[in-house]
Write a protein that holds these residues in place. Structure first.
Motif, PDB file in Angstrom:
ATOM      1  N   VAL C  79      23.771  43.943  30.344  1.00 31.32           N
ATOM      2  CA  VAL C  79      24.647  44.644  29.401  1.00 31.32           C
ATOM      3  C   VAL C  79      25.589  45.569  30.167  1.00 31.32           C
ATOM      4  CG1 VAL C  79      24.714  46.357  27.563  1.00 31.32           C
ATOM      5  CG2 VAL C  79      23.037  44.535  27.498  1.00 31.32           C
ATOM      6  N   ILE C  80      25.035  46.322  31.141  1.00 27.78           N
ATOM      7  CA  ILE C  80      25.872  47.241  31.927  1.00 27.78           C
ATOM      8  C   ILE C  80      26.966  46.455  32.631  1.00 27.78           C
ATOM      9  CG2 ILE C  80      25.866  48.825  33.886  1.00 27.78           C
ATOM     10  CD1 ILE C  80      23.002  49.579  33.052  1.00 27.78           C
ATOM     11  N   GLY C  81      26.581  45.294  33.186  1.00 32.26           N
ATOM     12  CA  GLY C  81      27.568  44.468  33.883  1.00 32.26           C
ATOM     13  C   GLY C  81      28.639  43.951  32.944  1.00 32.26           C
ATOM     14  N   LEU C  82      28.214  43.553  31.719  1.00 31.00           N
ATOM     15  CA  LEU C  82      29.174  42.989  30.765  1.00 31.00           C
ATOM     16  C   LEU C  82      30.132  44.057  30.260  1.00 31.00           C
ATOM     17  CD1 LEU C  82      27.053  40.639  28.468  1.00 31.00           C
ATOM     18  CD2 LEU C  82      28.889  39.980  30.001  1.00 31.00           C
ATOM     19  N   VAL C  83      29.603  45.255  29.986  1.00 32.38           N
ATOM     20  CA  VAL C  83      30.422  46.269  29.334  1.00 32.38           C
ATOM     21  C   VAL C  83      31.314  46.993  30.344  1.00 32.38           C
ATOM     22  CG1 VAL C  83      30.378  48.396  27.991  1.00 32.38           C
ATOM     23  CG2 VAL C  83      28.766  46.565  27.481  1.00 32.38           C
ATOM     24  N   TRP C  84      30.715  47.431  31.470  1.00 34.32           N
ATOM     25  CA  TRP C  84      31.505  48.238  32.405  1.00 34.32           C
ATOM     26  C   TRP C  84      32.000  47.467  33.630  1.00 34.32           C
ATOM     27  CZ3 TRP C  84      27.224  50.801  29.999  1.00 34.32           C
ATOM     28  CH2 TRP C  84      27.623  51.779  29.091  1.00 34.32           C
ATOM     29  N   HIS C  85      31.720  46.160  33.660  1.00 35.69           N
ATOM     30  CA  HIS C  85      32.178  45.323  34.775  1.00 35.69           C
ATOM     31  C   HIS C  85      31.728  45.856  36.131  1.00 35.69           C
ATOM     32  CE1 HIS C  85      34.877  42.842  32.268  1.00 35.69           C
ATOM     33  NE2 HIS C  85      34.843  43.918  31.518  1.00 35.69           N
ATOM     34  N   ALA C  89      25.480  45.824  38.960  1.00 36.82           N
ATOM     35  CA  ALA C  89      24.582  45.563  37.827  1.00 36.82           C
ATOM     36  C   ALA C  89      24.380  44.063  37.658  1.00 36.82           C
ATOM     37  CB  ALA C  89      25.151  46.175  36.561  1.00 36.82           C
ATOM     38  N   GLU C  90      25.458  43.296  37.818  1.00 33.71           N
ATOM     39  CA  GLU C  90      25.328  41.833  37.716  1.00 33.71           C
ATOM     40  C   GLU C  90      24.377  41.311  38.787  1.00 33.71           C
ATOM     41  OE1 GLU C  90      29.259  40.418  38.209  1.00 33.71           O
ATOM     42  OE2 GLU C  90      29.963  41.185  36.281  1.00 33.71           O
ATOM     43  N   ILE C  91      24.506  41.888  39.987  1.00 33.06           N
ATOM     44  CA  ILE C  91      23.655  41.425  41.087  1.00 33.06           C
ATOM     45  C   ILE C  91      22.198  41.764  40.811  1.00 33.06           C
ATOM     46  CG2 ILE C  91      23.145  41.798  43.524  1.00 33.06           C
ATOM     47  CD1 ILE C  91      26.149  42.120  43.952  1.00 33.06           C
ATOM     48  N   VAL C  92      21.967  42.993  40.294  1.00 32.56           N
ATOM     49  CA  VAL C  92      20.585  43.387  39.956  1.00 32.56           C
ATOM     50  C   VAL C  92      20.018  42.427  38.910  1.00 32.56           C
ATOM     51  CG1 VAL C  92      19.217  45.129  38.764  1.00 32.56           C
ATOM     52  CG2 VAL C  92      20.767  45.803  40.587  1.00 32.56           C
ATOM     53  N   ALA C  93      20.834  42.100  37.900  1.00 34.19           N
ATOM     54  CA  ALA C  93      20.356  41.236  36.822  1.00 34.19           C
ATOM     55  C   ALA C  93      19.914  39.888  37.366  1.00 34.19           C
ATOM     56  CB  ALA C  93      21.450  41.067  35.767  1.00 34.19           C
ATOM     57  N   ILE C  94      20.775  39.258  38.161  1.00 30.92           N
ATOM     58  CA  ILE C  94      20.441  37.902  38.586  1.00 30.92           C
ATOM     59  C   ILE C  94      19.352  37.911  39.651  1.00 30.92           C
ATOM     60  CG2 ILE C  94      22.294  37.684  40.300  1.00 30.92           C
ATOM     61  CD1 ILE C  94      20.819  34.999  37.972  1.00 30.92           C
ATOM     62  N   VAL C 219      11.525  43.810  46.725  1.00 35.60           N
ATOM     63  CA  VAL C 219      12.058  42.445  46.719  1.00 35.60           C
ATOM     64  C   VAL C 219      13.430  42.417  46.058  1.00 35.60           C
ATOM     65  CG1 VAL C 219      11.631  40.080  46.008  1.00 35.60           C
ATOM     66  CG2 VAL C 219       9.737  41.523  46.678  1.00 35.60           C
ATOM     67  N   LEU C 220      13.590  43.233  45.002  1.00 35.10           N
ATOM     68  CA  LEU C 220      14.886  43.291  44.318  1.00 35.10           C
ATOM     69  C   LEU C 220      15.969  43.753  45.288  1.00 35.10           C
ATOM     70  CD1 LEU C 220      16.541  43.185  41.696  1.00 35.10           C
ATOM     71  CD2 LEU C 220      15.931  45.549  41.310  1.00 35.10           C
ATOM     72  N   LEU C 221      15.673  44.825  46.055  1.00 32.93           N
ATOM     73  CA  LEU C 221      16.665  45.329  47.002  1.00 32.93           C
ATOM     74  C   LEU C 221      16.989  44.268  48.054  1.00 32.93           C
ATOM     75  CD1 LEU C 221      15.617  49.056  47.540  1.00 32.93           C
ATOM     76  CD2 LEU C 221      17.508  48.135  46.203  1.00 32.93           C
ATOM     77  N   LEU C 222      15.944  43.600  48.566  1.00 41.13           N
ATOM     78  CA  LEU C 222      16.179  42.582  49.587  1.00 41.13           C
ATOM     79  C   LEU C 222      17.081  41.476  49.044  1.00 41.13           C
ATOM     80  CD1 LEU C 222      12.627  42.264  51.175  1.00 41.13           C
ATOM     81  CD2 LEU C 222      14.696  43.084  52.300  1.00 41.13           C
ATOM     82  N   ARG C 223      16.751  40.988  47.845  1.00 39.07           N
ATOM     83  CA  ARG C 223      17.540  39.899  47.258  1.00 39.07           C
ATOM     84  C   ARG C 223      18.963  40.357  46.976  1.00 39.07           C
ATOM     85  NH1 ARG C 223      14.476  35.420  45.404  1.00 39.07           N
ATOM     86  NH2 ARG C 223      16.476  34.619  44.708  1.00 39.07           N
ATOM     87  N   ALA C 224      19.070  41.598  46.441  1.00 37.97           N
ATOM     88  CA  ALA C 224      20.395  42.110  46.076  1.00 37.97           C
ATOM     89  C   ALA C 224      21.265  42.259  47.329  1.00 37.97           C
ATOM     90  CB  ALA C 224      20.257  43.444  45.348  1.00 37.97           C
ATOM     91  N   ARG C 225      20.643  42.680  48.449  1.00 35.52           N
ATOM     92  CA  ARG C 225      21.409  42.835  49.689  1.00 35.52           C
ATOM     93  C   ARG C 225      21.985  41.497  50.137  1.00 35.52           C
ATOM     94  NH1 ARG C 225      20.341  47.138  53.339  1.00 35.52           N
ATOM     95  NH2 ARG C 225      19.889  45.754  55.059  1.00 35.52           N
ATOM     96  N   VAL C 226      21.178  40.458  50.059  1.00 36.40           N
ATOM     97  CA  VAL C 226      21.671  39.130  50.449  1.00 36.40           C
ATOM     98  C   VAL C 226      22.843  38.723  49.558  1.00 36.40           C
ATOM     99  CG1 VAL C 226      21.065  36.699  50.599  1.00 36.40           C
ATOM    100  CG2 VAL C 226      19.430  38.427  51.328  1.00 36.40           C
ATOM    101  N   GLU C 227      22.652  38.952  48.235  1.00 35.70           N
ATOM    102  CA  GLU C 227      23.691  38.572  47.277  1.00 35.70           C
ATOM    103  C   GLU C 227      24.977  39.347  47.550  1.00 35.70           C
ATOM    104  OE1 GLU C 227      22.725  36.320  44.800  1.00 35.70           O
ATOM    105  OE2 GLU C 227      24.759  36.212  43.966  1.00 35.70           O
TER     106      GLU C 227
END
Lengths: 152, 227, 246
Positions: C79-85, C89-94, C219-227
């Motif tokens: 939602v944060i990614g959709l509303v505020w672009h 946030a998009e990276i955290v979501a996926i 794990v979220l931080l690791l994945r998000a960093r790669v993304e």
């Protein structure tokens, strides 16, 4: 207020109203019977299906468990503290099966009002405690109510 | 020329989709044939024991209805996407979510309503009782619009993809599960002579909920896919 | 404060700060897991009904909590990614989707292993189990959709909508044991009238829950960093980073 914004507000209002109506329908549904299993009172009261398999849940009545002569068939009664129904089951019972334990059985009622089960599952409760504590609790419960055994 | 008001735009869109469907009648009939054939395959595969068929009949008819609806979903936006009229639709000054209701309504009239017409026939083939057949019709009337509404979100998300078909089923089928559960068990209950009000009430709740929320989600998905 | 968050949301600062955070979080995760395992396997007493089998709860329950928690995080970030672009946030979501799917799978498997000796069956189609299975399919749908759309940003926005639609399932899972007569037992920890769980059993459960949360963060931080690196591979700061490591 400009027309675009007013239109958008009306749409949002309609959406909220729709969700409210949906919640109303859902609450109405939950007030009625929508269950994984039937209780013994419902079975005795004739609410359970005849000629159709269904699930029956309740507590195993203390002192009711009998092994039949062929060694594999067990006969016991389940209760919801109001009514009891006799269950007959051929097969291996789960570890947790014991007197006073909650179980869910799947099967059919026969013409004598005995529930012939083809599957018996034990339902364990949400309480976790060491045996000493369970024993102490039971003792204090007995002292408080001034009687032994389970509820009549 | 005066611009169309919202109700006019709604009616025009609906009439256009129905006309298009009428011109391509075979596309309209295929999912219906699929529905009948899949249901007829079960007695052939499992054996024609009437008691057994009666027990599993509600589930079979509903699973077949689900798959037939899934099969026809792509037609909601596919041809509009191919000929570019979908982009025109996005440019319309009217709220896109309301126009989406028109698209979904047209899709349901073309693919959902015919299922209701042939369902009594299938109920006879599967040996369902008269009460169960009546309940089957009510559940189909309440449930198939939900399938179209939820499905439209999935199609909108996958419309630009080359291999959208398989992804679409993965996205949409889990969301179809509640409809399947309550509808099939309502029919089974009524066959056993039990009350079905609770199930029908829940299906109605799903219908109202998806009518109010899914058009907005479809519109948003479409804007994202087309951007 | 606001400025701090704004900076954090820029991919470059996120990459720098998360790099410093990860070792500490990993250490904390290790400490919590070890004490949790020790408390759970050695200190906690056997159960009055279930004997030692109940100990699988120390994995099953936190995993099930995480499956719901991560879905909520994913939908909220969407939602944060959709509303505020906000890209981050998009990276955290996926990035959450894969972890959430794994925890859901873990909860289902451990529940199945627990169910066989206790209930007498690997699986029943009751409301709690069925809705948790649907949750797994929702996660898999999100992952599949993300992989199918070529443009990363469009993919992230599309999956956010799908995740949002699936939120309907979350209250159903949570309340299923109260709304329906399920074989699955009711909630233990959120129920306040004692005695529901012995304190020596509750402590390892909560320790493991915290350990799982921190594990998710790592794990979220690791994945998000790669993304982040993949998406920003053409930007100046990533080029600099690459040069530093050459």
């Amino acid at each position: 207020m400009n027309p675009v914004r007013r239109k958008r507000l009306i749409l949002i209002g309609l959406m909220v109203a729709g969700v409210a109506v949906a919640v109303g329908f859902a609450l109405n549904a939950f007030n009625q019977n929508l269950m994984f299993f039937y209780s013994p009172s419902e079975v005795v009261g004739g609410k359970a299906p005849v000629d159709h398999p269904f699930r029956l849940g309740g507590l195993v009545t203390t002192g009711s468990v009998q092994r039949m002569s062929n060694g594999l068939t067990t006969r016991f009664a389940v209760t919801d503290n109001t009514q009891t129904v006799t269950i007959e089951y051929t097969g291996i019972l789960p570890d947790l099966f014991r007197e006073g334990q909650g179980i869910v059985a799947h099967g059919k009622l026969n013409e004598n009002g005995v529930f012939v089960a083809d599957e018996v599952l034990a339902k364990h409760d949400e309480n976790y405690m060491p045996p000493e504590v369970a024993a102490a609790l039971e003792k204090s419960h007995k002292e408080a109510t001034g009687q032994g055994g389970t509820t009549p | 020329m005066k611009p169309a008001t919202l109700p006019q735009a709604f009616a025009i869109l609906l009439r256009r989709d129905l006309t298009l469907a009428y011109r391509r009648r075979s596309e309209m009939i295929n999912p219906l044939l699929f529905f009948v054939l899949v249901t007829a395959l079960f007695p052939l595969g499992i054996g024609a024991d009437p008691e057994l068929l009666r027990n599993i009949g509600p589930g079979i008819i509903w699973v077949a209805a689900l798959l037939a609806s899934l099969l026809s979903l792509e037609t909601v936006f596919r041809s509009d996407f191919d000929d570019g009229s979908l982009e025109q639709l996005l440019l319309s000054p009217h709220p896109l979510s309301v126009l989406m209701i028109a698209k979904v309504l047209a899709h349901w009239l073309i693919t959902g309503l015919p299922l209701l017409v042939v369902a009594p026939l299938l109920a006879v083939l599967l040996n369902l009782s008269g009460d169960a057949t009546a309940t089957l019709l009510i559940t189909l009337a309440l449930g198939t619009p939900v399938l179209s509404l939820i499905g439209a979100i999935g199609v909108a998300l996958t419309v630009g993809l080359r291999k959208g078909g398989t992804i679409l089923s993965l996205l949409v089928l889990p969301l179809y599960v509640p409809v399947l559960i309550f509808a099939a068990s309502a029919v089974a209950n009524s066959d056993a002579g039990l009350p079905v009000n609770a199930h029908l009430s829940l299906l109605a709740a799903l219908l109202v909920l998806s009518i109010s929320l899914s058009p907005a989600a479809t519109a948003a998905s479409l804007r994202i896919s087309m951007s | 404060m606001l400025r701090f968050f704004h900076q954090l949301a820029s991919p470059r600062h996120f990459y720098r700060i998360s790099g410093k955070l990860i070792p500490w979080l990993a250490l904390a995760c290790l400490v919590f897991t070890l004490t949790g395992v020790y408390q759970g396997l050695v200190v906690a007493p056997t159960d009055y009904q279930q004997g030692d089998s109940y100990r699988i709860m120390f994995i099953h329950v936190p995993a099930a909590w995480m499956s719901l928690f991560i879905y909520m995080v994913m939908a909220a970030a969407g939602v944060i990614g959709l509303v505020w672009h906000i890209k981050l946030a998009e990276i955290v979501a996926i990035s959450s989707a894969h972890i959430g799917a794994s925890f859901t799978f873990l909860a289902l498997i451990t529940g199945s292993i627990w169910g066989k000796p206790m209930w007498g069956t690997w699986w029943v189609w009751d409301a709690r189990l069925t809705s948790e299975l649907i949750l797994l399919f929702l996660y898999l749908g999100v992952i599949a959709l993300y992989n199918a759309v070529e443009d990363r940003r469009t993919a992230a926005r599309a999956t956010s909508i799908l995740a949002l639609v699936g939120v309907v399932n979350i209250p159903i899972i949570h309340y299923s044991v109260e709304w329906w007569n399920t074989l699955h037992q009711g909630p233990t920890v959120t129920k306040f009238d004692a005695p529901s769980i012995d304190l020596r059993m509750l402590i390892p459960l909560l320790l493991m829950a915290v350990a799982f949360k921190i594990f998710y963060a790592v794990v979220l931080l690791l994945r998000a960093r790669v993304e982040v690196l993949q998406r920003e591979r053409n930007s100046a700061w990533v080029q600099e980073l690459v040069k530093e490591h050459e």
